[in-house]
Scaffold this active site. Structure first.
Site, PDB file in Angstrom:
ATOM      1  N   HIS A 108     -12.123  -0.819   6.976  1.00  0.00           N
ATOM      2  CA  HIS A 108     -12.513  -0.969   8.391  1.00  0.00           C
ATOM      3  C   HIS A 108     -12.890   0.399   8.915  1.00  0.00           C
ATOM      4  O   HIS A 108     -12.028   1.172   9.352  1.00  0.00           O
ATOM      5  CB  HIS A 108     -11.369  -1.548   9.217  1.00  0.00           C
ATOM      6  CG  HIS A 108     -11.177  -3.004   9.019  1.00  0.00           C
ATOM      7  ND1 HIS A 108     -11.760  -3.955   9.822  1.00  0.00           N
ATOM      8  CD2 HIS A 108     -10.494  -3.674   8.080  1.00  0.00           C
ATOM      9  CE1 HIS A 108     -11.433  -5.151   9.400  1.00  0.00           C
ATOM     10  NE2 HIS A 108     -10.655  -5.015   8.336  1.00  0.00           N
ATOM     11  N   ALA A 162       3.916   0.240 -11.860  1.00  0.00           N
ATOM     12  CA  ALA A 162       4.359  -0.485 -10.672  1.00  0.00           C
ATOM     13  C   ALA A 162       4.304   0.414  -9.438  1.00  0.00           C
ATOM     14  O   ALA A 162       4.624   1.602  -9.509  1.00  0.00           O
ATOM     15  CB  ALA A 162       5.787  -0.984 -10.893  1.00  0.00           C
TER      16      ALA A 162
END
Ligand SMILES: CC(C)(COP(=O)(O)OP(=O)(O)OC[C@H]1O[C@@H](n2cnc3c(N)ncnc32)[C@H](O)[C@@H]1OP(=O)(O)O)[C@@H](O)C(=O)NCCC(=O)NCCS
Length: 209
Positions: A108, A162
């Site tokens: 955005h 992870a």
């Protein structure tokens, strides 16, 4: 690996399998619920398996009516994997993704110091969407809770640890971890083992960014 599903899970998988064969015949199993926006702009090769609650979104940001998300053959995803693309998001063959993974080519607004930068006075959802393609190679394993940000390339054979946030390119056959993700190991085909990057090499990989 042996599947040991209980009765409820087997029924849920059966319902998902019927849905898959009706609406996504070349996929192996798309578990419900699934949220798919811009289906015609999403292409996947055969054998796709997804967990629960995945969300795939293809938007007309750069060019309408062209494919935005490509998923190679035999990819497997865990639960709540979110793919969003407005330009191009390519995932290679045989990729394995854990759960809660976010991969997107959309932002955005722009924040890179150029004259097109977005103003903080503008509501974020009113800022012009900005896209940079994402490319993930073949045989990539992406760990739990990873985010892969716009403009990144992950080479073939990589492992992303992870909780990593990938915001730069990762070369072929590397293991990258952390925020931002940095290469910690590279596979040596001559020695047939993963070799730890020295601190100096880690620094160079940061400079090369
Ligand atoms: C990336 C991964 C495969 C690395 O495994 P490994 O090569 O055996 O890692 P090591 O234990 O040798 O760790 C090497 C270094 O990286 C660090 N490291 C490893 N995984 C990390 C991670 N996810 N985030 C941050 N640092 C990590 C270790 O602390 C170690 O640091 P040090 O050299 O400063 O001591 C593993 O740690 C991982 O994250 N696996 C993903 C698990 C997962 O999400 N499973 C879902 C099932 S699909």
């Amino acid at each position: 690996m042996e599947n040991q599903y209980g009765l409820i899970e087997t029924i849920k998988n059966g319902i998902s399998l019927i849905y898959t064969k009706l609406f996504y015949s070349n996929a192996r199993l798309i578990r419900l619920p699934v949220y798919i926006r811009g289906k015609k702009k999403i292409i996947f090769q055969k054998g796709l398996t997804t967990g629960y609650g995945c969300r795939f979104e293809a938007f007309n940001i750069k060019g309408s009516n062209i494919q935005k998300i490509f998923i190679g053959s035999n990819c497997k995803m865990g639960d709540h994997v979110h793919l969003a693309a407005g330009e191009k998001l390519i995932i290679g063959d045989n990729c394995l993704m854990a759960s809660k993974i976010y991969i997107s080519d959309i932002s955005h607004g722009q924040y890179n110091g150029s004259s097109f930068n977005s103003s903080p006075n503008e509501s974020p959802d009113q800022r012009p969407l900005f896209t940079q393609p994402v490319h993930i190679g073949d045989n990539v394993w992406i760990g739990e809770n990873v985010s892969i940000l716009p403009g990144t390339t992950i080479g073939n054979g990589c492992v992303i640890g992870a909780n990593a946030v990938v915001n730069s390119n990762i070369p072929d056959n590397c293991i990258a971890v952390g925020i931002p993700a940095r290469v910690i190991k590279k596979y040596s085909f001559s020695e047939e083992r993963w070799i730890k990057f020295s601190n100096e090499e880690k620094q160079n990989s940061e400079v090369a960014k």
